[in-house]
Design an enzyme around this catalytic site. Structure first.
Site, PDB file in Angstrom:
ATOM      1  N   GLY A   9       0.840  -1.191   0.000  1.00 57.20           N
ATOM      2  CA  GLY A   9       0.000   0.000   0.000  1.00 57.20           C
ATOM      3  C   GLY A   9       0.872   1.236   0.000  1.00 57.20           C
ATOM      4  O   GLY A   9       2.099   1.150  -0.026  1.00 57.20           O
ATOM      5  N   LYS A  15       0.387  -0.089   7.174  1.00 57.83           N
ATOM      6  CA  LYS A  15       1.077  -1.357   6.916  1.00 57.83           C
ATOM      7  C   LYS A  15       1.859  -1.812   8.147  1.00 57.83           C
ATOM      8  O   LYS A  15       1.779  -2.977   8.546  1.00 57.83           O
ATOM      9  CB  LYS A  15       2.023  -1.223   5.719  1.00 57.83           C
ATOM     10  CG  LYS A  15       1.334  -0.919   4.409  1.00 57.83           C
ATOM     11  CD  LYS A  15       2.319  -0.814   3.262  1.00 57.83           C
ATOM     12  CE  LYS A  15       3.420   0.196   3.490  1.00 57.83           C
ATOM     13  NZ  LYS A  15       2.916   1.578   3.702  1.00 57.83           N
ATOM     14  N   GLU A  91       8.759  -2.888   5.608  1.00 65.63           N
ATOM     15  CA  GLU A  91       9.538  -2.111   4.628  1.00 65.63           C
ATOM     16  C   GLU A  91      10.146  -3.017   3.557  1.00 65.63           C
ATOM     17  O   GLU A  91      11.304  -2.864   3.155  1.00 65.63           O
ATOM     18  CB  GLU A  91      10.625  -1.293   5.323  1.00 65.63           C
ATOM     19  CG  GLU A  91      10.117  -0.360   6.407  1.00 65.63           C
ATOM     20  CD  GLU A  91       9.283   0.812   5.883  1.00 65.63           C
ATOM     21  OE1 GLU A  91       9.181   0.985   4.655  1.00 65.63           O
ATOM     22  OE2 GLU A  91       8.730   1.552   6.721  1.00 65.63           O
ATOM     23  N   ALA A  92       9.343  -3.945   3.060  1.00 60.48           N
ATOM     24  CA  ALA A  92       9.839  -4.943   2.111  1.00 60.48           C
ATOM     25  C   ALA A  92      10.210  -4.370   0.755  1.00 60.48           C
ATOM     26  O   ALA A  92      10.888  -5.037  -0.035  1.00 60.48           O
ATOM     27  CB  ALA A  92       8.792  -6.054   1.935  1.00 60.48           C
ATOM     28  N   CYS A 148      -6.851   9.303  -0.794  1.00 66.41           N
ATOM     29  CA  CYS A 148      -6.336  10.617  -1.166  1.00 66.41           C
ATOM     30  C   CYS A 148      -7.184  11.683  -0.467  1.00 66.41           C
ATOM     31  O   CYS A 148      -8.275  11.397   0.042  1.00 66.41           O
ATOM     32  CB  CYS A 148      -6.429  10.761  -2.684  1.00 66.41           C
ATOM     33  SG  CYS A 148      -5.968  12.365  -3.365  1.00 66.41           S
TER      34      CYS A 148
END
Length: 200
Positions: A9, A15, A91-92, A148
Site C-alpha cells: 500500500g 502497513k 519495509e519490504a 487521497c
C-alpha cells in the site's frame, strides 16, 4: 502449506501497524513470530519497528536472518527455524530481488510462512526492486488501502518539498508526513497535493 505474502500500500495505509498486530496475534496464541526490517530502514533506530500510531516492537534485521538461513538452516547445521511460526517483514520494498527469492526459499523448503509489508511504488510511480520481485513470486498479493485528500483510493506516494511535488531525486529518501503525501492517480499526475481551497 506455508505461503509468501505481499501486503502492499501507500504510506499512511497502516502497513506497519498491521504487521505489528499480526505479530501480536501470533504471540497471543502462544506462537513464535519473528519480525524483521532491512538495515537501511533507520528512522526508528536500530532493531525497532514503530507505527505512526505509536505502537512498536523490537525486531531483527533481514540481512542477519537471511545469512543465518543460508549458513545454518538450509545446511542442516541448525533447525532453529522449526521454532519460528512466521516471519514478518516490514519495509519490504527495500529488499533486493535476491533477498525476496531467499524468503521464497524459506517458505518452500523450510515451510515457514513469510508475510511482507511494503510500498508498491516510489515517489516517481515506479516499482521498487523488492516490490517488483514480490509481485512476481509471492503466493498472495493483498492491498492495504488508504485514501487521497479527494476521497478516492490513494495509490501514489508523492514526495514533497516546500509544499510542492518533487519529481526527481534519489529513489530512497527516508521521511514521513513532512516529506510524503499519498494521493490518487489523477492528483499524482496533476501534481495537486491539497484541495484547491487549502491554504497549503
Amino acid at each position: 502449506m506455508a505461503k509468501l505474502y505481499f501486503r502492499y500500500g501507500t504510506m499512511d495505509s497502516s502497513k506497519t501497524a498491521n504487521a505489528l498486530m499480526v505479530r501480536y496475534n501470533y504471540l497471543e496464541k502462544g506462537q513464535h513470530p519473528l519480525i524483521l526490517k532491512p538495515k537501511i530502514e533507520n528512522r526508528d533506530g536500530e532493531k525497532t519497528i514503530r507505527s505512526r500510531i505509536g505502537i512498536s516492537a523490537e525486531c531483527d534485521y533481514v540481512e542477519d536472518i537471511l545469512e543465518k538461513a543460508e549458513k545454518e538452516w538450509f545446511t542442516g547445521k541448525s533447525d532453529e527455524y522449526k521454532n519460528i511460526d512466521c516471519l514478518i517483514v516490514d519495509e519490504a520494498q527495500f529488499l533486493s530481488a535476491k533477498q525476496v527469492d531467499a524468503f521464497a526459499r524459506i517458505v518452500d523448503q523450510l515451510n515457514v510462512p513469510v508475510i511482507c509489508y511494503g510500498l508498491r511504488t516510489d515517489f516517481t510511480g515506479h516499482l521498487f526492486e523488492g516490490s517488483q520481485r514480490l509481485f512476481e513470486v509471492a503466493n498472495r498479493l493483498e492491498e492495504v488501502p488508504t485514501v487521497c485528500w479527494c476521497g478516492k483510493k490513494a495509490v501514489f506516494n508523492a514526495r514533497v518539498k516546500d509544499g510542492k511535488m518533487v519529481r526527481t531525486g534519489e529513489q530512497i529518501m527516508m521521511g514521513g508526513n513532512e516529506s510524503y503525501i499519498t494521493v490518487c492517480r489523477k492528483h499524482f499526475f496533476e501534481g495537486q497535493l491539497f484541495p484547491p481551497t487549502s491554504l497549503n
